[in-house]
Design a protein around this motif. Structure first.
Motif, PDB file in Angstrom:
ATOM      1  N   UNK A  67       0.826  -1.215   0.000  1.00  0.00           N
ATOM      2  CA  UNK A  67       0.000   0.000   0.000  1.00  0.00           C
ATOM      3  C   UNK A  67       0.862   1.268   0.000  1.00  0.00           C
ATOM      4  N   UNK A  68       2.161   1.094   0.129  1.00  0.00           N
ATOM      5  CA  UNK A  68       3.065   2.250   0.147  1.00  0.00           C
ATOM      6  C   UNK A  68       3.339   2.768  -1.263  1.00  0.00           C
ATOM      7  N   UNK A  69       2.934   1.984  -2.253  1.00  0.00           N
ATOM      8  CA  UNK A  69       3.122   2.402  -3.641  1.00  0.00           C
ATOM      9  C   UNK A  69       1.776   2.574  -4.330  1.00  0.00           C
ATOM     10  N   UNK A  70       1.640   3.683  -5.031  1.00  0.00           N
ATOM     11  CA  UNK A  70       0.443   3.930  -5.812  1.00  0.00           C
ATOM     12  C   UNK A  70       0.499   3.138  -7.119  1.00  0.00           C
ATOM     13  N   UNK A  71       1.714   2.971  -7.636  1.00  0.00           N
ATOM     14  CA  UNK A  71       1.922   2.195  -8.861  1.00  0.00           C
ATOM     15  C   UNK A  71       3.178   1.355  -8.699  1.00  0.00           C
ATOM     16  N   UNK A  72       3.019   0.042  -8.854  1.00  0.00           N
ATOM     17  CA  UNK A  72       4.153  -0.861  -8.736  1.00  0.00           C
ATOM     18  C   UNK A  72       4.851  -1.070 -10.066  1.00  0.00           C
ATOM     19  N   UNK A  73       5.751  -2.030 -10.088  1.00  0.00           N
ATOM     20  CA  UNK A  73       6.547  -2.307 -11.287  1.00  0.00           C
ATOM     21  C   UNK A  73       5.743  -3.131 -12.291  1.00  0.00           C
ATOM     22  N   UNK A  74       5.960  -2.854 -13.577  1.00  0.00           N
ATOM     23  CA  UNK A  74       5.268  -3.564 -14.650  1.00  0.00           C
ATOM     24  C   UNK A  74       6.101  -4.758 -15.116  1.00  0.00           C
ATOM     25  N   UNK A  75       5.535  -5.507 -16.065  1.00  0.00           N
ATOM     26  CA  UNK A  75       6.278  -6.627 -16.644  1.00  0.00           C
ATOM     27  C   UNK A  75       7.521  -6.125 -17.380  1.00  0.00           C
ATOM     28  N   UNK A  76       7.415  -4.933 -18.003  1.00  0.00           N
ATOM     29  CA  UNK A  76       8.580  -4.355 -18.669  1.00  0.00           C
ATOM     30  C   UNK A  76       9.692  -4.082 -17.666  1.00  0.00           C
ATOM     31  N   UNK A  77       9.316  -3.696 -16.453  1.00  0.00           N
ATOM     32  CA  UNK A  77      10.310  -3.461 -15.412  1.00  0.00           C
ATOM     33  C   UNK A  77      11.034  -4.761 -15.063  1.00  0.00           C
ATOM     34  N   UNK A  78      10.289  -5.876 -15.035  1.00  0.00           N
ATOM     35  CA  UNK A  78      10.909  -7.166 -14.770  1.00  0.00           C
ATOM     36  C   UNK A  78      11.906  -7.548 -15.856  1.00  0.00           C
ATOM     37  N   UNK A  79      11.551  -7.278 -17.118  1.00  0.00           N
ATOM     38  CA  UNK A  79      12.469  -7.546 -18.229  1.00  0.00           C
ATOM     39  C   UNK A  79      13.723  -6.682 -18.097  1.00  0.00           C
ATOM     40  N   UNK A  80      13.527  -5.429 -17.661  1.00  0.00           N
ATOM     41  CA  UNK A  80      14.667  -4.519 -17.465  1.00  0.00           C
ATOM     42  C   UNK A  80      15.621  -5.064 -16.411  1.00  0.00           C
TER      43      UNK A  80
END
Length: 306
Positions: free
Chosen positions: A231-244
């Motif tokens: 809940x500390x993040x309004x927006x988490x990491x995306x699948x693209x972030x995982x690839x990065x």
């Protein structure tokens, strides 16, 4: 690659980690956002890298009145030939330094989206491929907000890393002054290129050979998904972030002369690969929290694979 790193670390005193991360991003085929106060060597870091690799490089100073056509190019009518001609912009290069990218309007920033993601640009309906490798390093000042524009999430997501450059330590700052004094007395000699474009592309092919164990895939997947659960993040990491994170981990392992990824590689690249992709909840911002803290806490809560 070792010679390239050694020469850059010699030129950029006290920035060893950022230098290695910059080269890792180049190796991984990503782009870098450099953030730091004026006068700590952001532009020098990119200029040094451009001199040491044999490719073409260009620098664009972003300003509020800059238009998208100033970046990608435009079509003009040639009166002598009685036909339209395409004038290609500075984006047609191999290393592009986008200096103070947040000083230009969002419309102009968006001109780089297609170039950074698809390595091509569209001018008047015609698509032109960009030269390979295509590497963008953008700089921005974190303390001066007047006359600047916040980079949108879609733009930030195109950067593999966001590197925060800090003031050097006392000893490093003293070495910088001594180095400057010596350079003033000596005649400036530009370093010869250490890495050719062909060498770089050959090194990039080695990334496919870097082994990633199933436990590392699980480790990265768990890290990415946990950023969406807090809940500390309004927006988490995306699948693209995982690839990065995956690509950056493989590049970091290769720079360390290893053909396999370890959990420490993932921990090293997690901060620069994720910090600009996470949006803090309002209450966390009010408390002075940072995305780096949340990334560290998330990593600490995940069992490290053996």
């Amino acid at each position: 690659m070792e010679q390239l790193l050694a020469h850059m670390e010699k030129e950029l005193i006290g920035q060893r980690q950022n230098v290695r991360l910059l080269v890792a991003a180049l190796l991984a085929g990503g782009h870098v956002l450099l953030e730091g106060v004026p006068g700590i060597g952001k532009t020098k870091m990119v200029r040094t890298l451009s001199r040491l690799i044999g490719g073409e490089s260009k620098r664009v100073q972003f300003t509020p009145d800059m238009m998208p056509s100033d970046i990608i190019g435009h079509v003009v009518f040639n009166m002598q030939l009685n036909q339209f001609e395409t004038v290609k912009g500075p984006v047609f290069t191999q290393l592009l330094l986008a200096d103070e990218i947040n000083r230009t309007a969002p419309k102009t920033q968006a001109a780089l989206l297609e170039a950074m993601e698809e390595h091509q640009v569209t001018i008047q309906g015609t698509t032109y491929p960009l030269p390979e490798p295509f590497f963008v390093v953008a700089t921005q000042n974190p303390v001066e907000y007047e006359g600047t524009y916040v980079l949108p999430e879609a733009q930030l997501d195109r950067f593999l890393f966001k590197l925060n450059m800090q003031y050097p330590s006392y000893e490093h700052e003293r070495q910088i002054l001594q180095q400057h004094a010596v350079q003033l007395e000596a005649e400036e000699v530009l370093p010869a290129p250490i890495l050719s474009v062909a060498d770089l592309l050959q090194e990039r092919k080695k990334l496919k050979e870097v082994v990633v164990a199933e436990s590392i895939f699980d480790y990265i997947t768990t890290l990415i998904r946990k950023t969406r659960e807090t809940t500390r993040l309004q927006l988490g990491a995306s699948s693209r972030a995982g690839i990065a994170v995956l690509q950056a981990s493989k590049a970091w392992a290769l720079l360390d002369n290893r053909m396999y990824v370890t959990p420490d590689d993932v921990k090293t690249v997690a901060r620069p690969a994720l910090r600009h992709r996470l949006i803090l909840s309002p209450h966390v911002e009010l408390e002075g929290g940072t995305s780096d803290q949340i990334i560290d806490e998330t990593l600490a809560a995940i069992p490290v694979p053996r």
